[in-house]
Design a protein around this motif. Structure first.
Motif, short mmCIF file in Angstrom:
data_model
loop_
_atom_site.label_atom_id
_atom_site.label_comp_id
_atom_site.label_asym_id
_atom_site.label_seq_id
_atom_site.Cartn_x
_atom_site.Cartn_y
_atom_site.Cartn_z
N ASN A 73 -0.34 -37.18 4.75
CA ASN A 73 -1.73 -37.28 4.70
C ASN A 73 -2.75 -37.01 3.30
OD1 ASN A 73 -2.27 -37.96 7.47
ND2 ASN A 73 -2.74 -35.63 8.14
N GLY A 74 -3.16 -38.24 3.18
CA GLY A 74 -3.84 -37.66 1.61
C GLY A 74 -3.28 -38.52 0.76
N LYS A 398 -11.00 -35.62 0.24
CA LYS A 398 -9.44 -36.17 0.89
C LYS A 398 -8.51 -35.62 1.04
CE LYS A 398 -9.69 -40.96 -0.69
NZ LYS A 398 -9.30 -41.79 -2.30
N LEU A 399 -8.64 -34.24 -0.05
CA LEU A 399 -7.78 -33.27 0.21
C LEU A 399 -8.33 -31.60 1.05
CD1 LEU A 399 -5.85 -33.62 -2.99
CD2 LEU A 399 -5.38 -34.21 -0.95
N PHE A 426 -0.53 -33.91 -4.80
CA PHE A 426 -1.83 -32.38 -4.22
C PHE A 426 -1.41 -31.43 -4.93
CE2 PHE A 426 -0.41 -35.08 -0.08
CZ PHE A 426 -1.66 -35.88 -0.38
N GLU A 427 -0.24 -30.76 -6.01
CA GLU A 427 -0.11 -29.66 -6.70
C GLU A 427 -0.54 -29.52 -7.59
OE1 GLU A 427 3.52 -28.06 -4.53
OE2 GLU A 427 1.80 -27.92 -2.48
N ASN A 472 -6.93 -18.64 -3.62
CA ASN A 472 -7.41 -17.32 -2.12
C ASN A 472 -6.91 -16.06 -2.03
OD1 ASN A 472 -4.69 -18.26 -1.17
ND2 ASN A 472 -5.01 -17.07 -0.21
N LEU A 483 -1.35 -20.64 -4.20
CA LEU A 483 -0.64 -20.76 -3.68
C LEU A 483 -0.01 -22.73 -3.69
CD1 LEU A 483 -0.60 -18.81 -0.21
CD2 LEU A 483 -0.51 -18.11 -2.63
N LYS B 571 -1.54 -15.39 2.09
CA LYS B 571 -2.28 -16.27 2.59
C LYS B 571 -3.33 -16.27 3.23
CE LYS B 571 2.32 -19.22 3.66
NZ LYS B 571 2.23 -20.67 3.46
N ILE B 586 -3.10 -29.82 12.50
CA ILE B 586 -3.46 -29.84 11.36
C ILE B 586 -3.13 -31.14 11.00
CG2 ILE B 586 -4.35 -27.80 10.91
CD1 ILE B 586 -1.51 -27.20 10.31
N ASN B 587 -1.13 -31.65 11.11
CA ASN B 587 -0.63 -32.59 10.70
C ASN B 587 -1.38 -33.92 10.42
OD1 ASN B 587 -0.14 -33.46 12.52
ND2 ASN B 587 1.58 -33.18 13.27
N LYS B 589 -5.22 -33.50 10.53
CA LYS B 589 -6.45 -33.80 10.41
C LYS B 589 -5.93 -33.28 8.08
CE LYS B 589 -8.51 -35.07 13.67
NZ LYS B 589 -9.01 -34.47 14.57
N TRP B 590 -5.46 -32.27 7.52
CA TRP B 590 -5.17 -31.61 6.67
C TRP B 590 -4.18 -32.53 5.60
CZ3 TRP B 590 -5.21 -25.75 7.49
CH2 TRP B 590 -6.08 -25.32 8.08
N SER B 591 -4.48 -32.41 4.33
CA SER B 591 -3.54 -32.99 3.64
C SER B 591 -2.19 -32.04 3.57
CB SER B 591 -4.05 -33.39 1.83
OG SER B 591 -3.97 -31.82 1.39
N TRP B 592 -1.37 -32.61 2.82
CA TRP B 592 -0.03 -32.06 3.08
C TRP B 592 -0.52 -30.21 2.11
CZ3 TRP B 592 3.67 -31.50 6.58
CH2 TRP B 592 4.47 -30.87 6.22
N ASP B 593 -1.02 -30.37 0.81
CA ASP B 593 -0.80 -29.07 0.26
C ASP B 593 -1.26 -28.09 0.79
OD1 ASP B 593 -2.88 -30.76 -0.13
OD2 ASP B 593 -3.79 -29.33 -1.34
N ARG B 594 -2.32 -28.07 1.77
CA ARG B 594 -3.06 -27.69 2.45
C ARG B 594 -2.74 -27.04 3.42
NH1 ARG B 594 -9.54 -28.66 5.38
NH2 ARG B 594 -9.82 -27.27 5.85
N LEU B 596 0.63 -26.46 3.59
CA LEU B 596 1.74 -25.73 2.91
C LEU B 596 0.85 -24.61 3.02
CD1 LEU B 596 3.80 -28.55 0.67
CD2 LEU B 596 4.80 -27.46 3.15
N ARG B 597 0.00 -24.03 2.15
CA ARG B 597 -1.17 -22.64 2.09
C ARG B 597 -1.01 -22.60 2.49
NH1 ARG B 597 -3.54 -27.27 -0.93
NH2 ARG B 597 -5.60 -26.05 -0.29
#
Lengths: 768, 768
Positions: A73-74, A398-399, A426-427, A472, A483, B571, B586-587, B589-594, B596-597
């Motif tokens: 995603n993204g 988007k992110l 993304f990172e 965060n 993170l 976190k 979340i998989n 709705k969310w981007s991968w980086d989000r 992950l953290r």
């Protein structure tokens, strides 16, 4: 690496001898460009051997459908591809009915290429024996005009040496071209009209999806004995190509010259319906000035570029050639005339990487353009990002970010993200910080603050908002953490608390807060407009302040250094020098997981922070961090050696600084990584320039003054460079034991030399 | 999720009513298989609506060229794709010249599908009004024979209800098929011969690259009034298809039946040149037994499967249907007759994910097969990995490991790695540990140690070697750390010191050391052979011991729990219940980086370790860890709820355990994730079985004895299951407040019930 490839020469790139294996590499090295378009050094005549055709128009791209293994995603749906444009250089030669093709000739001798960097033209010459026994001499001279930047010119001279013969020259345009770097073999261009009249021809086509309408045009004239040969050429066309044939019964030794103008008019710069008229008008201008006139103008225009940007090195011809090649290529790629353009990592020399804009622009290229051009050029580069702010906000949305947070893309052509590796796209978010730093850097260097109230503050607010949302609070650490990032060292992915990113983010927030205060006080109208537009609240800026004062930075008490990231010291700390040579480069020899868990650093990471924020740290701290990190650095990025060279010089380690310099300056000329055939490393060339000016010359802006701490590599007798500082050109010549300074303009200029104020008076050379 | 889709029934899956939107989902849900082949529930007759055609032969795959966005060193070149095989079920019907196609019929009524799980057959029936006004009734019954596992049988009954009509039935084979899941649209099959004779037809083809030769075969017979209709059908063929037409003038209401046998003979099981003979011989056997005989045999064979594996639930018909669907599908997918086969995540119901073997097999499927089959089946699963040991060693070498270290692939068909995401392929290495654990688990359950000296010890040595090389010593932590891994919770990538992986690795090394000692003592010949083959040295095992005794485990003093990985507490610890519903899953709705953290956990990670090594920890520790991690778990893997259900039950939280159970048992039947059209989640079905047997029933092996701690969800009256323990079938029926036990065989068996020894005597039911 191939040190014998290119002949050493102070002003030219010269290849001698024909080697089919080198054709693609030379096509990259001898590329020409004029900031508005550019092309690889492909042959004009048919060549059936291995070649990589490329002609590129600035800002004309195609959003190729993304290719991924596993979708996340993204990811962006599309990847902007640098687009191979219709070919206008084609001149097919046949002699007595046999096509001239260097791939099939019995013998090719006296083959040479020359790229004259001083005057901005490219020439290729050879004598070939064709399968039919014809011995033919060809000299082809080509340039892309700086004066008329939609135009290129070719003079293609043919001489049959061993007998009378019939020469046919077919000058054509061809839109049946492909991109090497296509993901799905999609068609990128649609050709709508193919047309010729008199000695001109036109192909009208447009890119699919992006719909850039383009008229590719040409005009061909045949010359005998220096006079235009009045003959009606035979026109030929099919769906994708058009051209005209000239036939001449040439005497033995008679010189026949085909002169060809060609180029593109594009809907980026003209009304779509006017492209052919615009082409005709450009051709009319060219005809009026004439080939020789254009050629003279080209020399003049390049002379004025060199006037401001040349670096002269005495005592080391290869270093001289290297630095000029770097400066030349940067100028071929980007001249700052159009704020919609930017500096692609391969310029106009290849397709790889796609997109045109990386953080390289702000971190590496901006200083070069600030110092070697008028201030408007740097402004253009900043404006480019302002124009993409809205897209950067969409990108962040988007992110999952919100309320105007902006994340600039890793790679872009039009503001949209082009890249799709989660660990990068993304990172690798530190790119955002480089964009803020460039605003600061521009103000520091030019003393022009107007960009901030006009545009920059909005950019800064978007970036600060992003950082604030991206940190965060860690209950565990009782401070703010970041993170899951990738730092400049891309050999670490998804790490926590990358020192560089945390530090840069903190700086961005603080710098933004300061500028808010300053703009509020000094530009109240702009302030009101910006606050109303961004809906920035006091609660928000309070939150920024609270965050910025409590950010976590990984630090080792034992080594007294900031750590690249959390857990860095858990690695197996074997130094690069203790790695077997057979393991290098690790990006070719090791699997990705092994690279990731190793301590090896691709390019400056903590040290990039020490480069940007040099004055935040003591010389002792720099030394400690340099000595800690450099031994683990493999420099497997073209952007790595320059920062290390500058820092080694600052630490007084000139030998090491020089070694790093060598690594960056002839990277492409000596084809260090055996990949030059894919194109040149344009953006890192600005790093080479920095190695001399900031590294050896020790140039900085300190307290609103230019400052120098000149040193010179042992191998050199002297070097001299020029910088444009706030409208005055300063020339610095560094010799062993002494340096001399001069300045243009009407007013005196105080500079610091090794910490002491020196007053420069126009017209006088000062030793210091 | 769609709870009204499938009608509740204890033994059958029933769909009523025709809905074009559901065709692909039903094709998955009504799939049939016999362990050697399987197919989606595609229509026999033409269907021009949306459909996903699939017929699969166990072990027949194609190495499709990998697709990646950005290549990383170490990626496999090829990805084994589950291969759609030639279609043998086709029966096109036309009536009075008009083709029967449910997509174009004026009306379709009384449409029903039934998958009879008890007897192992699938039936579809409907009454349709065709565009030409013909009203036709069809009943089609189909099964894949367990008895002749290369054979399937169809009885396709047609009745024209409203007038006399001419019925044409065209029974055919077709090799012009495609894979939905092809990376580059390559052709996977090459058809070499298409042939028919009498009422039989054959297509000989082979897969490209893997060269699996296959003969797809059929035999068709038309019946009128229950008698074979003696007519010479009209043969038809082209390059890729072959078949035969039967034409009947049918009376109004007359029942015409086309009986078709079909299937595949494959070079995996026969000599390539004998495939057509083998097909004829299978058809001869089928003809001899006849459709009714085969059908009776099918019922008997399924009865004996159920005899050993059924779970009966009283008081909850949907739960009953759900668990039987799970058990049925597992048996359709894998019967353990062939140690070259394994349990693909989609079985024979779809193509997605490719490959056949994941760590699911060892971690989730093995317990089911150990308890519901004879011991040889579990042995086959272990042998499969032994046969791939050499490939696992090669796989590790590709990633830079050496000296016999083995890394089993993430996904495989033939032992080679199929997957290409660096964070999974290279880093989700805990899979290696599950393979070692399965060896331990097999011995624990069966008390059969012979696998270890024969094969298992070599596997263990390879795995231990891998772990030893994968850890590195951290000077900073003064202990061994494992950097850059992905744990079972794939919502974390490239993390350091994943507790589960570190713990499992330590256990692997220690277990291997123990088995070395035991084999040396008890199987000296095997020991000598293995030491000589593996070149294992004392220095090496000493290094193992040293490492295993000093491994770092992240731990939080504050929470008194092991941490999933380094830095987990940094976190933002918002519990899943406090997330907005709109953010889930979340998989999606969310981007991968989000992801992950975030702290969110896809499936049991630390808790997976507590599941495997339950007896290493106290009930109090389990409770603490469960209460710490479960609130952050999003269960977005089909493998997640079962482990949590078992642990909730162990903690006496039956309501929670039941909730988790519901989530796993009807995942596909109720199409929770709206993706059932892609195929079923086969491997997680074994987790559903575990939820009842290990969760509610509390079954364990303790001190070489079966042990139970039965509980029952409030919603149920009773449940009963059977397990095969060392050759004796034990039946446990759990009611509220009481449980009853019985055993087959000749000898008494002591079991533990709630910690007390209970002696079971064959023929007697014991309450406990």
């Amino acid at each position: 690496m191939n040190q014998d490839y290119i002949k050493a020469d102070p002003w030219s790139i010269i290849e001698e001898g024909f080697d089919k294996e080198r054709v693609k590499s030379s096509e990259s090295l001898f590329s020409i460009g004029n900031g508005a378009m550019g092309q690889r050094a492909n042959f004009e005549e048919t060549y059936t051997g291995e070649t990589f055709q490329g002609s590129y128009i600035a800002g004309v791209y195609y959003p190729d459908k993304t290719r991924v293994g596993w979708w996340k995603n993204g990811y962006p749906e599309y990847f902007a591809k640098v687009l191979n444009a219709p070919n206008w250089i084609g001149i097919d030669i046949s002699i007595d009915g046999e096509p001239l093709d260097l791939n099939t000739c019995r013998e090719v001798k006296d083959f040479a290429r020359q790229l004259n960097m001083k005057e901005g033209w490219y020439q290729r010459s050879f004598v070939a024996t064709m399968p039919n026994g014809i011995e033919v001499s060809v000299v082809s001279t080509r340039f892309l005009s700086l004066h008329l930047d939609e135009l290129g010119a070719i003079k293609y001279e043919v001489q049959v040496l061993n007998r009378e013969a019939e020469i046919t020259a077919f000058a054509y345009l061809d839109s049946g071209i492909k991109n090497m770097d296509s993901n799905w073999d999609d068609q990128f261009w649609n050709t709508t009209r193919v047309h010729s009249e008199g000695n001109r021809a036109f192909i009208e086509s447009h890119t699919l999806k992006t719909n850039f309408a383009t008229c590719t045009f040409m005009e061909a004239t045949l010359y005998r004995d220096g006079n235009a040969y009045e003959t009606e050429p035979v026109h030929k066309k099919d769906e994708l190509a058009v051209g005209m044939s000239f036939v001449v019964e040439a005497k033995k030794g008679e010189k026949i010259a085909l002169q060809k103008y060609g180029g593109y008019t594009v809907s980026r710069n003209h009304n779509s319906s006017e492209l052919r008229n615009a082409a005709n008008s450009t051709l009319d201008k060219a005809s009026e000035i004439g080939f020789d006139g254009l050629f003279e103008q080209q020399k003049k225009d390049w002379a004025s570029i060199w006037e401001m940007s040349d670096i002269e090195i005495e005592g080391d011809i290869k270093a001289q050639q290297g630095i000029r090649f770097n400066i030349f290529q940067l100028n071929q790629t980007y001249l700052g005339k159009d704020s919609r353009l930017n500096i692609g990592p391969k310029g106009f020399t290849g397709e790889k990487y796609g997109g045109s804009t990386y953080w390289d622009t702000e971190a590496y290229c901006l200083p070069f353009y600030m110092a070697t051009k008028n201030q408007e050029v740097a402004w253009s580069l900043l404006e480019y990002r302002y124009n993409h702010l809205e897209k950067a906000i969409e990108n962040a949305e988007k992110l999952g970010f919100k309320d105007g947070a902006a994340l600039y893309p890793m790679v872009t052509m039009n503001g949209e993200e082009c890249h799709n590796e989660w660990e990068i796209t993304f990172e690798e978010i530190h790119r955002n910080g480089a964009i803020a730093f460039a605003i600061y850097n521009y103000h520091r260097y030019t003393n022009d603050y107007s960009y901030v109230p006009k545009m920059g503050l909005e950019v800064l607010i978007g970036i600060a908002r992003f950082w604030q949302q991206r940190f965060n609070y860690s209950e565990d650490k009782q401070s703010y953490v970041m993170l899951g990032v990738t730092g400049p060292n891309e050999y670490e992915n998804n790490i926590n608390n990358n020192w560089y990113t945390n530090y840069l983010a903190k700086w961005c927030i603080e710098y933004t807060s300061e500028q808010l205060g300053k703009v509020e006080k000094e530009y109240p109208e702009d302030y009101a407009r910006i606050i109303s537009k961004t809906q920035l609240t006091v609660a928000e800026t309070n939150a920024w302040d609270k965050l910025a004062s409590n950010i976590y930075f990984p630090f080792s008490e034992k080594y007294d250094v900031y750590l690249q990231q959390d857990g860095f010291l858990d690695k197996e700390m074997i130094r690069v020098k203790d790695l077997a040579k057979s393991e290098r480069p690790i990006n070719q020899k090791w699997s990705w997981d092994r690279i990731l868990r190793s301590p090896y650093i691709k390019q400056a990471d903590v040290l990039q922070g020490f480069y940007f924020f040099e004055d935040h740290f003591s010389q002792g701290q720099l030394e400690k961090h340099f000595d800690f990190y450099e031994p683990f650095t493999v420099h497997e990025s073209s952007l790595s050696p320059c920062v290390h060279s500058i820092q080694a010089a600052k630490l007084g380690r000139m030998e090491q600084a020089y070694t790093f310099y060598l690594r960056t300056s002839r990277l492409d000329l000596d084809d260090y990584n055996k990949e030059v055939e894919e194109g040149l490393h344009i953006t890192s060339m600005a790093g080479t320039w920095m190695s001399i000016v900031e590294g050896f010359g020790g140039m900085r802006v300190k307290d609103n003054q230019l400052s120098f701490e000149p040193q010179i590599p042992e191998q050199w007798q002297s070097y001299a460079f020029k910088v444009n500082f706030r409208g005055q050109i300063i020339t610095i010549k560094v010799e062993k034991g002494t340096s001399s300074f001069s300045v243009t303009g009407d007013t005196d200029l105080d500079v610091l030399v090794n910490g002491k104020t020196v007053t420069l008076t126009p017209g006088k050379v000062v030793q210091a």
